[in-house]
Design an enzyme around this catalytic site. Sequence first.
Site, PDB file in Angstrom:
ATOM      1  N   TYR A  55       0.835  -1.208   0.000  1.00 44.59           N
ATOM      2  CA  TYR A  55       0.000   0.000   0.000  1.00 44.59           C
ATOM      3  C   TYR A  55       0.864   1.250   0.000  1.00 44.59           C
ATOM      4  O   TYR A  55       0.498   2.290  -0.523  1.00 44.59           O
ATOM      5  CB  TYR A  55      -0.910   0.043   1.241  1.00 44.59           C
ATOM      6  CG  TYR A  55      -2.057  -0.912   1.149  1.00 44.59           C
ATOM      7  CD1 TYR A  55      -3.006  -0.797   0.135  1.00 44.59           C
ATOM      8  CD2 TYR A  55      -2.200  -1.937   2.073  1.00 44.59           C
ATOM      9  CE1 TYR A  55      -4.065  -1.693   0.053  1.00 44.59           C
ATOM     10  CE2 TYR A  55      -3.255  -2.837   1.996  1.00 44.59           C
ATOM     11  CZ  TYR A  55      -4.186  -2.701   0.980  1.00 44.59           C
ATOM     12  OH  TYR A  55      -5.229  -3.583   0.884  1.00 44.59           O
ATOM     13  N   GLU A 151      13.175  16.278   1.934  1.00 43.95           N
ATOM     14  CA  GLU A 151      14.099  15.150   1.845  1.00 43.95           C
ATOM     15  C   GLU A 151      14.805  15.059   0.482  1.00 43.95           C
ATOM     16  O   GLU A 151      15.801  14.354   0.340  1.00 43.95           O
ATOM     17  CB  GLU A 151      13.410  13.833   2.209  1.00 43.95           C
ATOM     18  CG  GLU A 151      12.098  13.614   1.503  1.00 43.95           C
ATOM     19  CD  GLU A 151      11.345  12.394   2.051  1.00 43.95           C
ATOM     20  OE1 GLU A 151      11.569  12.020   3.208  1.00 43.95           O
ATOM     21  OE2 GLU A 151      10.561  11.815   1.274  1.00 43.95           O
ATOM     22  N   THR A 190      -0.345  27.836 -16.569  1.00 46.84           N
ATOM     23  CA  THR A 190       1.116  27.639 -16.542  1.00 46.84           C
ATOM     24  C   THR A 190       1.740  28.017 -15.192  1.00 46.84           C
ATOM     25  O   THR A 190       2.912  27.748 -14.969  1.00 46.84           O
ATOM     26  CB  THR A 190       1.811  28.496 -17.624  1.00 46.84           C
ATOM     27  OG1 THR A 190       1.607  29.873 -17.313  1.00 46.84           O
ATOM     28  CG2 THR A 190       1.258  28.209 -19.003  1.00 46.84           C
ATOM     29  N   PRO A 192       1.543  26.836 -12.054  1.00 50.62           N
ATOM     30  CA  PRO A 192       2.219  25.814 -11.240  1.00 50.62           C
ATOM     31  C   PRO A 192       3.609  25.475 -11.797  1.00 50.62           C
ATOM     32  O   PRO A 192       4.563  25.284 -11.041  1.00 50.62           O
ATOM     33  CB  PRO A 192       1.285  24.600 -11.336  1.00 50.62           C
ATOM     34  CG  PRO A 192      -0.055  25.165 -11.675  1.00 50.62           C
ATOM     35  CD  PRO A 192       0.208  26.396 -12.503  1.00 50.62           C
ATOM     36  N   CYS A 382       5.022 -17.752  -6.687  1.00 48.13           N
ATOM     37  CA  CYS A 382       5.620 -17.684  -5.348  1.00 48.13           C
ATOM     38  C   CYS A 382       4.614 -18.142  -4.291  1.00 48.13           C
ATOM     39  O   CYS A 382       4.341 -19.332  -4.209  1.00 48.13           O
ATOM     40  CB  CYS A 382       6.184 -16.292  -5.090  1.00 48.13           C
ATOM     41  SG  CYS A 382       7.546 -16.347  -3.906  1.00 48.13           S
ATOM     42  N   MET A 385       2.254 -20.519  -5.774  1.00 49.41           N
ATOM     43  CA  MET A 385       2.678 -21.922  -5.900  1.00 49.41           C
ATOM     44  C   MET A 385       2.589 -22.616  -4.546  1.00 49.41           C
ATOM     45  O   MET A 385       2.127 -23.763  -4.438  1.00 49.41           O
ATOM     46  CB  MET A 385       4.121 -22.015  -6.405  1.00 49.41           C
ATOM     47  CG  MET A 385       4.726 -23.379  -6.097  1.00 49.41           C
ATOM     48  SD  MET A 385       6.407 -23.636  -6.654  1.00 49.41           S
ATOM     49  CE  MET A 385       7.072 -24.533  -5.257  1.00 49.41           C
ATOM     50  N   GLU A 406       4.570 -20.743   7.583  1.00 51.55           N
ATOM     51  CA  GLU A 406       4.370 -19.289   7.656  1.00 51.55           C
ATOM     52  C   GLU A 406       3.019 -18.977   8.313  1.00 51.55           C
ATOM     53  O   GLU A 406       2.863 -17.957   8.962  1.00 51.55           O
ATOM     54  CB  GLU A 406       4.413 -18.683   6.233  1.00 51.55           C
ATOM     55  CG  GLU A 406       4.311 -17.167   6.217  1.00 51.55           C
ATOM     56  CD  GLU A 406       4.419 -16.544   4.822  1.00 51.55           C
ATOM     57  OE1 GLU A 406       4.536 -17.285   3.813  1.00 51.55           O
ATOM     58  OE2 GLU A 406       4.388 -15.299   4.737  1.00 51.55           O
ATOM     59  N   ARG A 463      11.116 -16.598   1.627  1.00 48.98           N
ATOM     60  CA  ARG A 463      11.812 -17.248   2.738  1.00 48.98           C
ATOM     61  C   ARG A 463      11.444 -18.728   2.839  1.00 48.98           C
ATOM     62  O   ARG A 463      12.153 -19.511   3.422  1.00 48.98           O
ATOM     63  CB  ARG A 463      11.380 -16.628   4.071  1.00 48.98           C
ATOM     64  CG  ARG A 463      11.861 -15.238   4.279  1.00 48.98           C
ATOM     65  CD  ARG A 463      11.483 -14.719   5.660  1.00 48.98           C
ATOM     66  NE  ARG A 463      11.445 -13.275   5.609  1.00 48.98           N
ATOM     67  CZ  ARG A 463      12.520 -12.505   5.559  1.00 48.98           C
ATOM     68  NH1 ARG A 463      13.718 -13.058   5.579  1.00 48.98           N
ATOM     69  NH2 ARG A 463      12.406 -11.204   5.489  1.00 48.98           N
ATOM     70  N   HIS A 508       9.738 -15.385  -9.601  1.00 51.22           N
ATOM     71  CA  HIS A 508       8.858 -14.321 -10.115  1.00 51.22           C
ATOM     72  C   HIS A 508       9.111 -14.080 -11.608  1.00 51.22           C
ATOM     73  O   HIS A 508       9.895 -13.199 -11.969  1.00 51.22           O
ATOM     74  CB  HIS A 508       9.113 -13.024  -9.355  1.00 51.22           C
ATOM     75  CG  HIS A 508       8.621 -13.079  -7.951  1.00 51.22           C
ATOM     76  ND1 HIS A 508       7.377 -12.636  -7.584  1.00 51.22           N
ATOM     77  CD2 HIS A 508       9.200 -13.551  -6.825  1.00 51.22           C
ATOM     78  CE1 HIS A 508       7.209 -12.823  -6.288  1.00 51.22           C
ATOM     79  NE2 HIS A 508       8.295 -13.374  -5.805  1.00 51.22           N
ATOM     80  N   GLU A 510       7.326 -12.657 -13.759  1.00 51.17           N
ATOM     81  CA  GLU A 510       6.846 -11.349 -14.225  1.00 51.17           C
ATOM     82  C   GLU A 510       7.962 -10.317 -14.262  1.00 51.17           C
ATOM     83  O   GLU A 510       7.898  -9.365 -15.054  1.00 51.17           O
ATOM     84  CB  GLU A 510       5.680 -10.868 -13.348  1.00 51.17           C
ATOM     85  CG  GLU A 510       6.012 -10.408 -11.924  1.00 51.17           C
ATOM     86  CD  GLU A 510       6.119 -11.541 -10.898  1.00 51.17           C
ATOM     87  OE1 GLU A 510       6.280 -12.705 -11.315  1.00 51.17           O
ATOM     88  OE2 GLU A 510       6.063 -11.257  -9.678  1.00 51.17           O
TER      89      GLU A 510
END
Length: 551
Positions: A55, A151, A190, A192, A382, A385, A406, A463, A508, A510
């Site tokens: 998220y 930052e 314009t 901004p 992952c 499966m 898990e 893991r 993975h 993808e």
Amino acid sequence: MDPKYIFVTGGVTSSLGKGIICSSLGLLLATRGLRVTIQKLDPYINVDPGTMNPYEHGEVYVTDDGAETDLDLGHYERFLGIPTSQENNVTTGRIYYDVINKERKGEYLGQTVQVIPHITDEIKSRVKRIGDSGKYDIIIVEIGGTVGDIEGLPYIEAMRQLRYDVGRDNVTSIHLTLVPYLKAAGELKTKPTQHSVKTIYQLGLQPEILVCRTEVPLDAGIRRKIANFCNVSDEDVIASLDARSIYEVPLLMKKEKLDQRVLKKLRIRAGAPDLSEWSRFVHAVTYPDHQIRIALVGKYVDHQDAYLSIVEAFKHAGAVNNCEIDLVWISSDHLDEQKVAEKLKDVSGILVAPGFGGRGVEGKLAAIRYARENRIPFFGICLGMQCALIEFSRNVCKWEDADSTEFNEDTTHPVVDLMLEQKTIDDKGGTMRLGAYECALEKGSNAGKAYSASKIIERHRHRYEMNNRFREEMSANGLMITGVNPERDLVEIVELKDHPWFVGVQFHPELKSTVRKPHPLFVSFVKAAFRYASDNNKVEPASGSASASKR
Ligand code: GLN
């Protein structure tokens, strides 16, 4: 030629699609014969996004060398077709971590350690390290966040300095901004952009090219106005109109001559860009003949960036199969044995997504059982499966409490268990089985046929693994182990004997699907789903609109 650097900053708002602009520019330059890479500098304090929840951050993209990185690196790879690495993603957390470690070792020889010069030097050294490797002509440096963020300041300062360190001719800077259209006024605004450019100026960096995100075309008058106020020439005001698909953006940028302007600033001569292959792909994605539905079962269906690479891999595989994939997002939290038939009755393929933690697992098991019993093509990635193994153990082998440790440490049948080396690890960051590992394929299996290879290399992030203790018994019940890591004898791919296309992979796939090389397992899965759809009267004409993608 000295390596050339292109700094890309963003202004006004986040989510303008800086990653896509960088990838598109990278592609345009690469097709002119230049060696290009893209580096992402992320201003947050996490050492990497690996510990962040989807998220917060969307998908965590994993490189061959096992770095957990920002999802923009996925775009870089999909567009450029060349692998990225640890070096391509730098965060403030990583920079501080390294500076503090050096300080603890006494490497600063008693100096006071400060943002300038120590943090900025560390940032510059990360950028220059790529330039000095000799591997690239051009390094595009994307600075995350929005100009003006507290930052982000050290990064802008580092880029300002770098301009002098590597020579002003070797650097140019692009600012991506928003030019909003106010319906009530019937006008593009314009201001901004003016403010945002002023902010960078105050920080000492001068954008030489402005890429303006806009919903309506910019006319000459608006371009003039932006150029005038922002101290660039009219030709350096580039319009970036909303596109039907992210893959169309390089074509739009070519039309706007973004690459030509960049080459001019950097004083480089290069061949003409060749986007013919790319255009064919964009056409195939945009105008396929057919449409089929595939369910994506996962926990984060209200936050689609969590599965970004899977979505893109389907676009690549759809283009190969001349069909548009209408992805039906199914929340595993709201799925059970009662609802599953109703929710999945229209789909021709079911993909169960990766994930962590027990929430939604029962829903995933219900979807897998439905796919297995109804012979619907199934692809588990992952955790997908691992769930397939649990489902098979419970409903075929009849081990009622079979589970992954898990979710249940006390199960009598831990068919999925922590990998040995994971048992002593407590730290969460960067400690999974990460990056590229080899896998030997079983000849004649669906996976073996899809890859037409005997050995492959795929990327991992987990893991837990299939527990080898149960291999024999599960095989005797009809599970096929069709991919194994030869070095450690870890199960990497499982399939089912009596099923047209049921494939679970521990890795993975993808992450390695690109426009030029759609992933063979996705291509094969979509093909199987298409066959199922044809046999069951579920193929529809393409809508032509589902390929419109958000940027
Ligand atoms: N949670 C599982 C594990 O750690 C699966 C991880 C994943 O799907 N990426 O092994």
